[in-house]
Design a protein around this motif. Structure first.
Motif, PDB file in Angstrom:
ATOM      1  N   ALA A 145      14.140 -26.613  32.895  1.00 51.45           N
ATOM      2  CA  ALA A 145      14.771 -28.025  33.204  1.00 51.45           C
ATOM      3  C   ALA A 145      15.229 -28.457  31.710  1.00 51.45           C
ATOM      4  N   GLY A 146      14.462 -28.406  30.733  1.00 50.06           N
ATOM      5  CA  GLY A 146      14.645 -29.009  29.509  1.00 50.06           C
ATOM      6  C   GLY A 146      15.923 -28.263  28.953  1.00 50.06           C
ATOM      7  N   ILE A 147      15.693 -26.973  29.023  1.00 51.53           N
ATOM      8  CA  ILE A 147      16.891 -26.168  28.371  1.00 51.53           C
ATOM      9  C   ILE A 147      17.948 -26.401  29.128  1.00 51.53           C
ATOM     10  N   ALA A 163      17.644 -30.830  36.950  1.00 50.32           N
ATOM     11  CA  ALA A 163      16.100 -30.712  36.175  1.00 50.32           C
ATOM     12  C   ALA A 163      14.905 -31.208  36.845  1.00 50.32           C
ATOM     13  N   MET A 164      14.275 -30.115  37.227  1.00 50.00           N
ATOM     14  CA  MET A 164      12.824 -30.326  38.037  1.00 50.00           C
ATOM     15  C   MET A 164      11.634 -30.149  37.170  1.00 50.00           C
ATOM     16  N   SER A 165      10.805 -31.435  37.050  1.00 45.12           N
ATOM     17  CA  SER A 165       9.802 -31.145  36.269  1.00 45.12           C
ATOM     18  C   SER A 165       9.799 -30.938  34.925  1.00 45.12           C
ATOM     19  N   GLY A 166      11.064 -31.605  34.395  1.00 45.04           N
ATOM     20  CA  GLY A 166      11.168 -31.200  33.122  1.00 45.04           C
ATOM     21  C   GLY A 166      10.732 -32.695  32.271  1.00 45.04           C
ATOM     22  N   TRP A 167      11.242 -32.594  30.989  1.00 42.53           N
ATOM     23  CA  TRP A 167      11.027 -33.631  29.989  1.00 42.53           C
ATOM     24  C   TRP A 167      12.575 -34.289  29.827  1.00 42.53           C
ATOM     25  N   GLU A 223      13.960 -33.526  18.262  1.00 40.50           N
ATOM     26  CA  GLU A 223      15.408 -32.731  18.232  1.00 40.50           C
ATOM     27  C   GLU A 223      15.295 -32.366  19.414  1.00 40.50           C
ATOM     28  N   ARG A 224      14.201 -31.893  20.132  1.00 38.35           N
ATOM     29  CA  ARG A 224      14.422 -31.091  21.723  1.00 38.35           C
ATOM     30  C   ARG A 224      14.134 -31.919  22.446  1.00 38.35           C
ATOM     31  N   SER A 225      14.478 -33.362  22.716  1.00 36.52           N
ATOM     32  CA  SER A 225      14.573 -34.223  23.721  1.00 36.52           C
ATOM     33  C   SER A 225      15.725 -34.720  24.305  1.00 36.52           C
ATOM     34  N   PRO A 226      15.993 -34.280  25.635  1.00 35.63           N
ATOM     35  CA  PRO A 226      17.382 -34.575  26.021  1.00 35.63           C
ATOM     36  C   PRO A 226      17.731 -35.959  26.019  1.00 35.63           C
ATOM     37  N   LYS A 227      16.803 -36.982  25.982  1.00 36.90           N
ATOM     38  CA  LYS A 227      16.722 -38.439  25.824  1.00 36.90           C
ATOM     39  C   LYS A 227      18.001 -38.511  24.724  1.00 36.90           C
ATOM     40  N   ASN A 228      17.726 -37.967  23.594  1.00 39.32           N
ATOM     41  CA  ASN A 228      18.614 -38.053  22.335  1.00 39.32           C
ATOM     42  C   ASN A 228      19.881 -37.448  22.835  1.00 39.32           C
ATOM     43  N   ARG A 229      20.198 -36.868  23.773  1.00 37.88           N
ATOM     44  CA  ARG A 229      21.412 -36.187  23.805  1.00 37.88           C
ATOM     45  C   ARG A 229      22.294 -37.077  25.182  1.00 37.88           C
ATOM     46  N   ILE A 230      21.663 -38.086  25.551  1.00 35.73           N
ATOM     47  CA  ILE A 230      22.335 -38.822  26.595  1.00 35.73           C
ATOM     48  C   ILE A 230      23.624 -39.221  26.675  1.00 35.73           C
ATOM     49  N   GLY A 254       7.490 -41.620  33.659  1.00 40.36           N
ATOM     50  CA  GLY A 254       8.238 -42.819  32.919  1.00 40.36           C
ATOM     51  C   GLY A 254       9.186 -42.452  31.994  1.00 40.36           C
ATOM     52  N   GLN A 255       9.100 -41.385  31.169  1.00 40.67           N
ATOM     53  CA  GLN A 255      10.231 -41.054  30.332  1.00 40.67           C
ATOM     54  C   GLN A 255      11.460 -40.579  31.124  1.00 40.67           C
ATOM     55  N   ILE A 256      11.140 -40.074  32.493  1.00 44.76           N
ATOM     56  CA  ILE A 256      12.166 -39.692  33.119  1.00 44.76           C
ATOM     57  C   ILE A 256      12.793 -40.809  33.903  1.00 44.76           C
ATOM     58  N   THR A 257      12.200 -41.625  34.258  1.00 43.93           N
ATOM     59  CA  THR A 257      12.862 -43.076  34.740  1.00 43.93           C
ATOM     60  C   THR A 257      13.726 -43.636  33.673  1.00 43.93           C
ATOM     61  N   ASP A 258      13.311 -43.691  32.530  1.00 40.12           N
ATOM     62  CA  ASP A 258      14.070 -44.339  31.441  1.00 40.12           C
ATOM     63  C   ASP A 258      15.296 -43.573  30.994  1.00 40.12           C
ATOM     64  N   MET A 259      15.348 -42.224  31.123  1.00 41.24           N
ATOM     65  CA  MET A 259      16.573 -41.352  30.942  1.00 41.24           C
ATOM     66  C   MET A 259      17.210 -41.709  32.031  1.00 41.24           C
TER      67      MET A 259
END
Length: 531
Positions: A145-147, A163-167, A223-230, A254-259
């Protein structure tokens, strides 16, 4: 012994994916499955499976690329891929991420090389299968999911993602409120060493973790966090489906609802009972599954142009103690009202103030209440993976006997019983002052649904570590607990417990005390959202 959970998880996944997937795939017709090697970034070889509809294609077929989960080979999605190929005509390429099993290279933890690998897989599929380059989607569980999300941000050819059960945020996942999630770290490191070859970045991160200097390596997680690629996902117009479990031990919701809230393209959020990857596990094997059914419909709408009746923006929630799904137009819409409970001195019998009357605004009395630090209590988050899976599959919650929680080692508050059923829906928010006697201390907040006999079911929690302060100096603690959805029966009450030890985390609590308090300037409160 610390590696046991990783071994158990890998074994369970192998059984489910190896023994359940094969019969499901074999039972279907109209598609082929073949193994291949694909050249990834830097020339390494990626072990892949190609699931493709039989027969000549009149037009290029839509393509789905599925990176396998952490420590899991590419057989993981063959059951789901068989259904997607047979029923909807997708070409599916599932591959083992670099560094694991038969793929070359070293484990890069969703780094730039992993994204480059995914893009190479897309290139290869367009050239060597009946897929075209106009309708491309990516899907995966956990690591996959993250990749997938990171690749979609980088490559505008990817039109839709599931993206299922990802970060979304690795820092918030593995270092929540400056608290090291040691059980999660041990699980990931242990399973990674058993099934793969750790890369230099991951080896350095492990050294930092072992030496208690995690902060030095947090840049890798950012660097590996999708929230920084929104912003890139929004610019690409990518249709994003996010699905997670309420009790995910690795990547809390919580980090998923934020994204989700920051995405402005087509988006869908699904949250359901269970732990990491458990809500989607059987669907990956090709068995009936709500999340995978939505995933197929999501791709049909955004890759094939077929209306499956799924709104371009929406939320689906299944409460922790219910089998019914609830639909909302947005995440905020799931919380229709918020009750603010003022925390009174814990020694009182019912220390939550009523919502109206009793403690008018501006007349909140000041109080202080001291507990001992460094001692565990009966309040805890349960066993990593096991407790959440039990909740998901059997609805057996993490429990506690509230009367037996030692008041010397924990602060405890409880509401009056509710006269009718209510549903907690959203992220409760705690505000209280804390004065530790040491430089650092870890605090663990637990929110329970408590029945008439005093037996509680854990519905939300959150750690927070106060670091490098001056002993005896008061600090304000404001923290959002995990998002949750829980139906509280009539006659039950909510209870909040704060202590200083939880075995899932590397706590900073040594022998000493913590004094909680409330004043007119900093009133202690818990804000509870209701649906």
């Amino acid at each position: 012994m610390r590696r046991l959970p990783a071994l158990v998880t890998t074994a369970i996944t192998a059984v489910l994916c190896g023994q359940l997937v094969a019969p499901v795939a074999a039972a279907a017709e109209g598609f082929t499955v073949r193994e291949t090697k694909i050249a990834g970034s830097g020339g390494i070889s990626l072990a892949a499976k190609v699931i493709e509809p039989e027969g000549a294609a009149r037009t290029p077929r839509p393509l789905l690329v599925m990176p396998a989960s952490w420590a899991v080979p590419n057989i993981e999605y063959v059951g789901a891929a068989a259904r997607l190929a047979h029923e909807s005509g997708y070409v599916v390429v599932s591959y083992t991420a670099r560094g694991f099993y038969g793929s070359g290279g070293e484990v890069e933890v969703a780094g730039a090389e992993d994204v480059a690998d995914a893009r190479r897989v897309i290139d290869w599929a367009v050239e060597h299968t009946s897929a075209g380059d106009e309708h491309i989607g990516m899907a995966g569980i956990s690591y996959g999911a993250g990749i997938s999300a990171l690749t979609a941000a980088e490559d505008s050819r990817v039109d839709a993602v599931a993206a299922m059960s990802g970060w979304a945020d690795l820092v918030a996942s593995l270092y929540p409120n400056e608290t090291v999630s040691s059980a999660a770290a041990e699980l990931l490191l242990g399973s990674g060493k058993i099934t793969g070859r750790l890369g230099s970045d991951l080896r350095e991160l492990e050294r930092a973790y072992r030496q208690h200097r995690v902060e030095d390596e947090l840049h890798m997680a950012r660097e590996r966090s999708p929230k920084n690629r929104i912003d890139q996902l929004n610019a690409n117009g990518t249709a994003v489906l996010l699905a997670n479990a309420w009790q995910d031990s690795l990547f809390p919701p919580g980090q998923i609802t934020d994204m989700f809230g920051r995405l402005n393209g087509p988006k869908r959020l699904m949250l359901s009972p269970g732990d990491h990857a458990t809500p989607e596990l059987f669907g990956a094997a090709g068995l009936p599954n709500r999340v995978w059914e939505r995933t197929a419909g999501w791709f049909d709408q955004h890759l094939r142009g077929i209306d499956r009746g799924i709104p371009d923006s929406g939320v689906e929630l299944q409460p922790l103690n219910s089998s019914e799904w609830h639909s909302y137009s947005s995440w905020d819409a799931a919380s229709r009202r918020t009750a603010t409970h003022h925390l009174a001195e814990p020694r009182k019998r019912h220390p939550f103030a009523p919502e109206t009357g009793g403690l008018p605004t501006g007349e909140q009395p000041s109080w202080q209440h001291r507990i001992d630090a460094g001692d565990p209590t009966l309040a805890n988050s349960g066993a990593i993976l096991v407790s959440g899976a039990l909740q998901g599959f059997t609805r057996i919650p993490v429990g506690v006997s509230l009367p037996l929680v030692d008041r010397e080692d924990a602060a405890v508050w409880a509401t009056e019983p509710y006269s009718e059923e209510v549903m907690v829906s959203g992220a409760p928010r705690l505000s209280v002052t804390a004065t530790p006697s040491a430089e650092s201390v870890s605090l663990f907040a637990h929110l329970y649904d408590v029945g008439p006999a005093g037996n509680g079911s854990l519905i939300s929690r959150k750690p927070v570590t106060l670091r490098d302060g001056r002993p005896g100096v008061q600090r304000l603690v404001e923290v959002s607990l995990r998002p949750t959805a829980w139906e509280v029966p009539a006659g039950h009450r909510l209870a909040l417990v704060i202590d200083t030890v939880d075995t899932r985390y590397r706590d900073e609590s040594s022998a000493g005390t913590v004094t909680f308090g409330s004043s007119k300037g900093s009133p202690a409160s818990l804000r509870v959202p209701f649906g």
